[in-house]
Write an enzyme that holds these catalytic residues in place. Structure first.
Site, PDB file in Angstrom:
ATOM      1  N   ASN A   1      42.992  44.468  29.957  1.00 21.32           N
ATOM      2  CA  ASN A   1      42.205  43.855  31.038  1.00 21.32           C
ATOM      3  C   ASN A   1      40.960  43.245  30.405  1.00 21.32           C
ATOM      4  OD1 ASN A   1      40.817  43.112  33.302  1.00 21.32           O
ATOM      5  ND2 ASN A   1      40.255  45.191  33.918  1.00 21.32           N
TER       6      ASN A   1
ATOM      7  N   LYS B   1      38.809  41.484  31.837  1.00 24.05           N
ATOM      8  CA  LYS B   1      37.731  41.316  32.820  1.00 24.05           C
ATOM      9  C   LYS B   1      37.194  39.880  32.737  1.00 24.05           C
ATOM     10  CE  LYS B   1      36.641  46.136  32.130  1.00 24.05           C
ATOM     11  NZ  LYS B   1      36.002  47.210  32.836  1.00 24.05           N
TER      12      LYS B   1
ATOM     13  N   HIS C   1      41.153  46.550  41.551  1.00 23.91           N
ATOM     14  CA  HIS C   1      40.406  47.130  40.430  1.00 23.91           C
ATOM     15  C   HIS C   1      39.072  47.649  40.973  1.00 23.91           C
ATOM     16  CE1 HIS C   1      38.044  47.497  36.778  1.00 23.91           C
ATOM     17  NE2 HIS C   1      39.192  47.587  36.132  1.00 23.91           N
TER      18      HIS C   1
ATOM     19  N   GLU D   1      36.142  47.467  40.019  1.00 22.65           N
ATOM     20  CA  GLU D   1      35.033  46.497  40.031  1.00 22.65           C
ATOM     21  C   GLU D   1      35.136  45.580  41.248  1.00 22.65           C
ATOM     22  OE1 GLU D   1      35.712  45.250  36.012  1.00 22.65           O
ATOM     23  OE2 GLU D   1      35.016  47.214  35.350  1.00 22.65           O
TER      24      GLU D   1
ATOM     25  N   GLU E   1      42.754  54.936  37.704  1.00 18.52           N
ATOM     26  CA  GLU E   1      41.546  54.691  36.914  1.00 18.52           C
ATOM     27  C   GLU E   1      40.350  55.376  37.576  1.00 18.52           C
ATOM     28  OE1 GLU E   1      41.682  50.935  34.403  1.00 18.52           O
ATOM     29  OE2 GLU E   1      41.281  50.252  36.422  1.00 18.52           O
TER      30      GLU E   1
ATOM     31  N   GLY F   1      34.798  52.167  31.261  1.00 15.48           N
ATOM     32  CA  GLY F   1      33.705  51.615  30.464  1.00 15.48           C
ATOM     33  C   GLY F   1      32.631  52.625  30.091  1.00 15.48           C
TER      34      GLY F   1
ATOM     35  N   SER G   1      38.400  54.170  29.543  1.00 21.23           N
ATOM     36  CA  SER G   1      37.967  54.528  28.185  1.00 21.23           C
ATOM     37  C   SER G   1      39.125  54.924  27.264  1.00 21.23           C
ATOM     38  CB  SER G   1      36.899  55.635  28.230  1.00 21.23           C
ATOM     39  OG  SER G   1      35.757  55.172  28.905  1.00 21.23           O
TER      40      SER G   1
HETATM   41  C1  PEP Z   1      39.413  48.698  33.058  1.00 17.67           C
HETATM   42  O1  PEP Z   1      38.543  47.859  33.227  1.00 17.67           O
HETATM   43  O2  PEP Z   1      40.440  48.658  33.750  1.00 17.67           O
HETATM   44  C2  PEP Z   1      39.208  49.721  32.041  1.00 17.67           C
HETATM   45  C3  PEP Z   1      40.059  50.704  31.980  1.00 17.67           C
HETATM   46  O3  PEP Z   1      38.109  49.573  31.226  1.00 17.67           O
HETATM   47  P1  PEP Z   1      37.773  50.455  29.916  1.00 17.67           P
HETATM   48  O4  PEP Z   1      39.039  50.606  29.127  1.00 17.67           O
HETATM   49  O5  PEP Z   1      36.736  49.654  29.206  1.00 17.67           O
HETATM   50  O6  PEP Z   1      37.275  51.770  30.395  1.00 17.67           O
END
Ligand code: PEP
Length: 251
Positions: free
Chosen positions: A8, A10, A94, A96, A166, A172, A211
């Protein structure tokens, strides 16, 4: 059913950098029994596709889609438009988008349904916040998110969607969920899917995001009921992401 790793990006990488990423990533050796996809910003999808050439990986994914196929919806992009570009998967809901853009479960459900109807597999993202986890509400919150998101989806014997668990606090933050907790949450999700889809639920991949990196990917992917990963920050460097994909499969 192969495990899948979805990058992803983003809101990183416009067309120029996206093309450079794919050129570098094409040099990476990928495990045969792993599916790899990249969720690029809309504007970069054509560059990713053009740079891929005949390469089979990564498969094209989008980060969002609207629920109608055309109409007076300024600024939106429809599932059928994404299909024209060769998109196979599309993230919906997602965290975000839920927390910054205010997307609701109802909107996520409409988007997921429209994508399935267009022939694109929705990757439905769900997850509890830190406060919800602290209060012991993780399972309840995620159960509800999944139930609502799959309301309009048909189980036709093939896998109708992917669910990405998630936890919001893990995205993040450098603090992934433990493999034990991921397993528990994925089992909860599988139970919801079984109620809705019966035996088709076994073919629905439930992937973990938050992460994920080269050091922890193997532990997640060898955990029961974890069928892949959604990777944000650790997908931005093509060589490091190649390494992560190789680390996802036991040697
Ligand atoms: C994401 O944005 O879906 C995500 C899992 O980000 P990260 O791996 O940076 O935690």
């Amino acid at each position: 059913m192969k495990n899948i790793i979805i990058a992803n990006w983003k809101m990183y990488y416009g067309p120029v950098k996206a093309g450079a990423w794919v050129r570098a990533f094409r040099r990476e050796r990928l495990p045969k029994d792993l599916e790899v996809a990249v969720a690029a910003p809309f504007i970069s999808l054509p560059a990713v596709r053009a740079t891929l050439g005949r390469a089979l990986a990564p498969v094209l994914a989008a980060q969002d889609a609207f629920w109608a196929n055309e109409g007076a919806y300024t600024g939106e992009v429809s599932p059928t438009m994404l299909l024209e570009l060769g998109v196979s998967y599309c993230l919906v809901g997602h965290s975000e988008r839920r927390h910054i853009m205010g997307e609701t479960d109802e909107m996520v459900a409409k988007k997921a349904r429209a994508l399935q109807l267009a022939g694109i597999s929705p990757v439905i993202c769900v997850g509890e916040t830190e406060v919800e986890r602290r209060r012991g509400n993780s399972k309840k919150v995620v159960r509800q998110q999944v139930q609502k998101a799959v309301e309009g989806i048909k189980g036709d014997g093939k896998a109708p969607a992917i669910i990405a668990y998630e936890p919001v606090w893990a995205i993040g933050s450098g603090k992934p969920c433990s493999a034990y907790d991921a397993r528990e949450m994925h089992e909860t999700i599988r139970t919801v899917l079984k109620k809705k889809f019966g035996s088709t639920a076994d073919a629905i991949r439930i992937i973990y995001g938050g992460s994920v990196d080269t050091r922890n990917i193997l532990e997640f992917l060898t955990t029961t009921d974890v069928d892949g990963a959604l990777v944000g920050g650790a997908s931005l460097d093509p060589r490091a992401f190649g390494l992560l994909c190789r680390a996802a499969v036991p040697s």
